[in-house]
Motif scaffolding. Sequence first.
Motif, PDB file in Angstrom:
ATOM      1  N   GLU A  55       0.861  -1.131  -0.066  1.00  0.00           N
ATOM      2  CA  GLU A  55      -0.018   0.060   0.129  1.00  0.00           C
ATOM      3  C   GLU A  55       0.868   1.286   0.015  1.00  0.00           C
ATOM      4  N   ALA A  56       1.965   1.296   0.653  1.00  0.00           N
ATOM      5  CA  ALA A  56       3.049   2.467   0.756  1.00  0.00           C
ATOM      6  C   ALA A  56       3.359   2.577  -0.696  1.00  0.00           C
ATOM      7  N   GLY A  57       3.648   1.736  -1.507  1.00  0.00           N
ATOM      8  CA  GLY A  57       4.210   1.991  -2.778  1.00  0.00           C
ATOM      9  C   GLY A  57       3.269   1.999  -3.773  1.00  0.00           C
ATOM     10  N   ARG A  58       1.931   2.170  -3.415  1.00  0.00           N
ATOM     11  CA  ARG A  58       0.645   2.339  -4.371  1.00  0.00           C
ATOM     12  C   ARG A  58       0.803   3.390  -5.578  1.00  0.00           C
ATOM     13  N   GLU A  59       0.945   4.604  -5.035  1.00  0.00           N
ATOM     14  CA  GLU A  59       1.119   5.613  -5.625  1.00  0.00           C
ATOM     15  C   GLU A  59       2.358   5.517  -6.747  1.00  0.00           C
ATOM     16  N   PRO A  60       3.334   5.307  -6.397  1.00  0.00           N
ATOM     17  CA  PRO A  60       4.521   5.223  -7.427  1.00  0.00           C
ATOM     18  C   PRO A  60       4.399   4.215  -8.275  1.00  0.00           C
ATOM     19  N   ALA A  61       3.807   3.073  -8.062  1.00  0.00           N
ATOM     20  CA  ALA A  61       3.312   1.877  -8.857  1.00  0.00           C
ATOM     21  C   ALA A  61       2.149   2.292  -9.916  1.00  0.00           C
TER      22      ALA A  61
END
Length: 89
Positions: A55-61
Amino acid sequence: MLTGGADGDGPLQARAAEAIHQAVSAGELAHRVALGRDARRRIGIELNELRAECEAGREPAFSTDFPGPPTTRWSGLLSPGLGRQPKRP
Protein backbone atom coordinates in the motif's frame (compact mmCIF):
# COMPACT_ATOMS: atom_id res chain seq x y z
CA MET A 1 8.70 -27.09 15.45
CA LEU A 2 7.61 -30.49 16.70
CA THR A 3 10.57 -32.24 18.23
CA GLY A 4 8.76 -35.08 19.98
CA GLY A 5 10.89 -34.67 23.06
CA ALA A 6 8.18 -33.97 25.65
CA ASP A 7 5.75 -36.47 27.10
CA GLY A 8 2.36 -36.20 25.48
CA ASP A 9 3.70 -34.92 22.15
CA GLY A 10 2.42 -38.01 20.35
CA PRO A 11 -1.18 -36.76 20.09
CA LEU A 12 0.07 -33.35 18.95
CA GLN A 13 2.20 -34.91 16.24
CA ALA A 14 -0.71 -37.12 15.17
CA ARG A 15 -2.99 -34.08 14.83
CA ALA A 16 -0.32 -32.23 12.85
CA ALA A 17 0.21 -35.24 10.57
CA GLU A 18 -3.54 -35.53 10.02
CA ALA A 19 -3.80 -31.81 9.15
CA ILE A 20 -0.92 -32.14 6.67
CA HIS A 21 -2.49 -35.26 5.16
CA GLN A 22 -5.82 -33.48 4.72
CA ALA A 23 -4.12 -30.47 3.11
CA VAL A 24 -2.18 -32.65 0.68
CA SER A 25 -5.23 -34.79 -0.12
CA ALA A 26 -7.42 -31.76 -0.85
CA GLY A 27 -8.21 -30.96 -4.45
CA GLU A 28 -6.10 -27.80 -4.48
CA LEU A 29 -2.78 -27.63 -2.66
CA ALA A 30 -2.25 -24.74 -0.28
CA HIS A 31 0.97 -22.75 -0.44
CA ARG A 32 1.17 -22.82 3.35
CA VAL A 33 -0.44 -24.94 6.02
CA ALA A 34 -0.61 -23.16 9.35
CA LEU A 35 -0.30 -25.72 12.13
CA GLY A 36 -1.40 -24.11 15.35
CA ARG A 37 -2.52 -20.70 16.48
CA ASP A 38 0.99 -19.33 16.76
CA ALA A 39 1.78 -20.21 13.14
CA ARG A 40 -1.48 -18.63 11.98
CA ARG A 41 -0.73 -15.49 14.02
CA ARG A 42 2.77 -15.21 12.57
CA ILE A 43 1.50 -15.62 9.01
CA GLY A 44 -1.11 -12.94 9.72
CA ILE A 45 1.59 -10.56 10.93
CA GLU A 46 3.65 -11.19 7.79
CA LEU A 47 0.61 -10.60 5.59
CA ASN A 48 -0.19 -7.33 7.36
CA GLU A 49 3.40 -6.13 6.92
CA LEU A 50 3.37 -7.09 3.23
CA ARG A 51 0.00 -5.38 2.74
CA ALA A 52 1.32 -2.18 4.37
CA GLU A 53 4.46 -2.25 2.22
CA CYS A 54 2.40 -2.80 -0.92
CA GLU A 55 0.00 0.00 0.00
CA ALA A 56 2.91 2.38 0.70
CA GLY A 57 4.15 1.88 -2.86
CA ARG A 58 0.72 2.27 -4.43
CA GLU A 59 1.10 5.78 -5.85
CA PRO A 60 4.56 5.25 -7.39
CA ALA A 61 3.35 1.99 -8.91
CA PHE A 62 0.21 3.53 -10.39
CA SER A 63 2.15 6.53 -11.71
CA THR A 64 4.12 4.22 -14.01
CA ASP A 65 1.08 2.49 -15.59
CA PHE A 66 0.69 2.30 -19.33
CA PRO A 67 -2.24 4.31 -20.66
CA GLY A 68 -5.52 2.47 -21.12
CA PRO A 69 -7.30 -0.25 -19.20
CA PRO A 70 -4.89 -2.40 -17.19
CA THR A 71 -6.20 -5.72 -18.51
CA THR A 72 -5.67 -5.10 -22.22
CA ARG A 73 -1.92 -4.72 -22.51
CA TRP A 74 -0.40 -7.47 -20.35
CA SER A 75 -3.26 -9.88 -19.64
CA GLY A 76 -1.48 -12.71 -21.44
CA LEU A 77 1.36 -12.60 -18.93
CA LEU A 78 -0.97 -13.63 -16.12
CA SER A 79 -2.48 -16.62 -17.88
CA PRO A 80 -1.69 -20.22 -16.95
CA GLY A 81 1.20 -21.66 -18.88
CA LEU A 82 3.34 -18.54 -18.73
CA GLY A 83 6.81 -19.34 -19.98
CA ARG A 84 5.80 -22.50 -21.82
CA GLN A 85 6.59 -22.79 -25.48
CA PRO A 86 3.51 -23.08 -27.69
CA LYS A 87 3.02 -26.42 -29.38
CA ARG A 88 3.67 -26.37 -33.09
CA PRO A 89 1.38 -28.31 -35.44
